[in-house]
Design an enzyme around this catalytic site. Structure first.
Site, PDB file in Angstrom:
ATOM      1  N   ILE A 144      22.007 -49.911  29.170  1.00 24.31           N
ATOM      2  CA  ILE A 144      23.375 -49.761  28.676  1.00 24.31           C
ATOM      3  C   ILE A 144      23.362 -49.138  27.284  1.00 24.31           C
ATOM      4  O   ILE A 144      22.775 -49.701  26.341  1.00 24.31           O
ATOM      5  CB  ILE A 144      24.091 -51.122  28.611  1.00 24.31           C
ATOM      6  CG1 ILE A 144      24.079 -51.793  29.997  1.00 24.31           C
ATOM      7  CG2 ILE A 144      25.525 -50.937  28.085  1.00 24.31           C
ATOM      8  CD1 ILE A 144      24.762 -51.019  31.107  1.00 24.31           C
ATOM      9  N   LYS A 145      24.025 -48.003  27.150  1.00 27.71           N
ATOM     10  CA  LYS A 145      24.170 -47.368  25.833  1.00 27.71           C
ATOM     11  C   LYS A 145      25.372 -47.956  25.114  1.00 27.71           C
ATOM     12  O   LYS A 145      26.473 -48.005  25.648  1.00 27.71           O
ATOM     13  CB  LYS A 145      24.364 -45.855  25.996  1.00 27.71           C
ATOM     14  CG  LYS A 145      23.131 -45.032  25.687  1.00 27.71           C
ATOM     15  CD  LYS A 145      23.491 -43.561  25.586  1.00 27.71           C
ATOM     16  CE  LYS A 145      22.308 -42.734  25.181  1.00 27.71           C
ATOM     17  NZ  LYS A 145      22.666 -41.291  25.053  1.00 27.71           N
TER      18      LYS A 145
END
Ligand code: G3P
Length: 225
Positions: free
Chosen positions: A83-84
């Site tokens: 997850i960015k």
């Protein structure tokens, strides 16, 4: 050094895989928008294509609660999702929650060594300093990368540095010299690193000379008996 691609272009990814140069993939909302494809569809396709290597997908909420909710949904898409999160107060709070849930994170939009050190200290899986965008604006992105590597050597962070926003092979090699763990780049930069007209020219010379070898036509035939 691990090479990631910074793209959502399927053909580019397949080519890099064929070259043995794909250890992961990073995306962002701008990259996803270029595909003109529904997000969940392209995200699932990317994860399957790149599996088992990590694929960074960016949340688009601005608040911590929204980021965490989106992260939990994205994390269900595939086992190789990372997850960015933006490296700002909301993103750091989301990192702290997601880390407790065992969700891997890539703290992105990093423009200073201090941001990267804080994200690593808080337990980010990856941190993504944007080298090219710093250099584009006249800042010393490569110097920041070197500082970051020397800071990281002082501590046993589990976090890996993904040098991102790479403009050309020179920047790529400078990042390699700095010792970044991972570099993520557009396919065009990867291709420019590989292709060299002198290789083509001198290969032609070799193969022209090969034509003079006696019995060359039998050189690679299977020997019977
Ligand atoms: O992964 C971050 C990267 O996509 C930003 O690169 O080329 O848009 O500056 P760029």
């Amino acid at each position: 050094m691990k090479f990631f691609l910074d793209t959502a272009n399927i053909e580019e990814i397949k080519t890099a895989k064929k070259w043995g140069l794909l250890s992961g993939l990073t995306t962002n909302p701008s990259i996803i928008a270029k595909t003109n494809t529904e997000f969940r569809e392209i995200a699932s396709e990317l994860c399957e294509l790149v599996n088992p290597f990590p694929v960074s997908l960016e949340v688009v909420a601005r608040d911590t609660g929204g980021m965490v909710a989106q992260a939990r949904i994205l994390n269900q898409l595939a086992d190789n999702v990372v997850i960015k999160l933006p490296t700002n107060p909301a993103g750091m709070a989301a990192l702290t929650i997601l880390k407790e849930e065992g969700i891997k994170t890539n703290l992105t939009l990093i423009f200073s060594a201090s941001q990267a050190v804080l994200a690593a200290s808080a337990g980010a899986t990856y941190v993504s300093p944007f080298i090219g965008r710093l250099e584009d604006r006249g800042y010393d992105g490569l110097g920041m990368t070197r500082d970051l590597m020397s800071i990281f050597k002082n501590y046993n962070f589990d976090t890996e540095i993904i040098a991102a926003s790479i403009r050309d092979p020179h920047q790529a090699l400078d990042v390699c010299k700095a010792g970044a763990h991972i570099i993520t780049m557009p396919f065009a930069v990867l291709e420019k690193m590989l292709l060299n007209t002198m290789t083509d020219t001198d290969l032609d010379r070799f193969l022209n000379d090969w034509e003079k070898v006696p019995g060359k036509e039998n050189a690679f035939t299977e020997r019977v008996g």
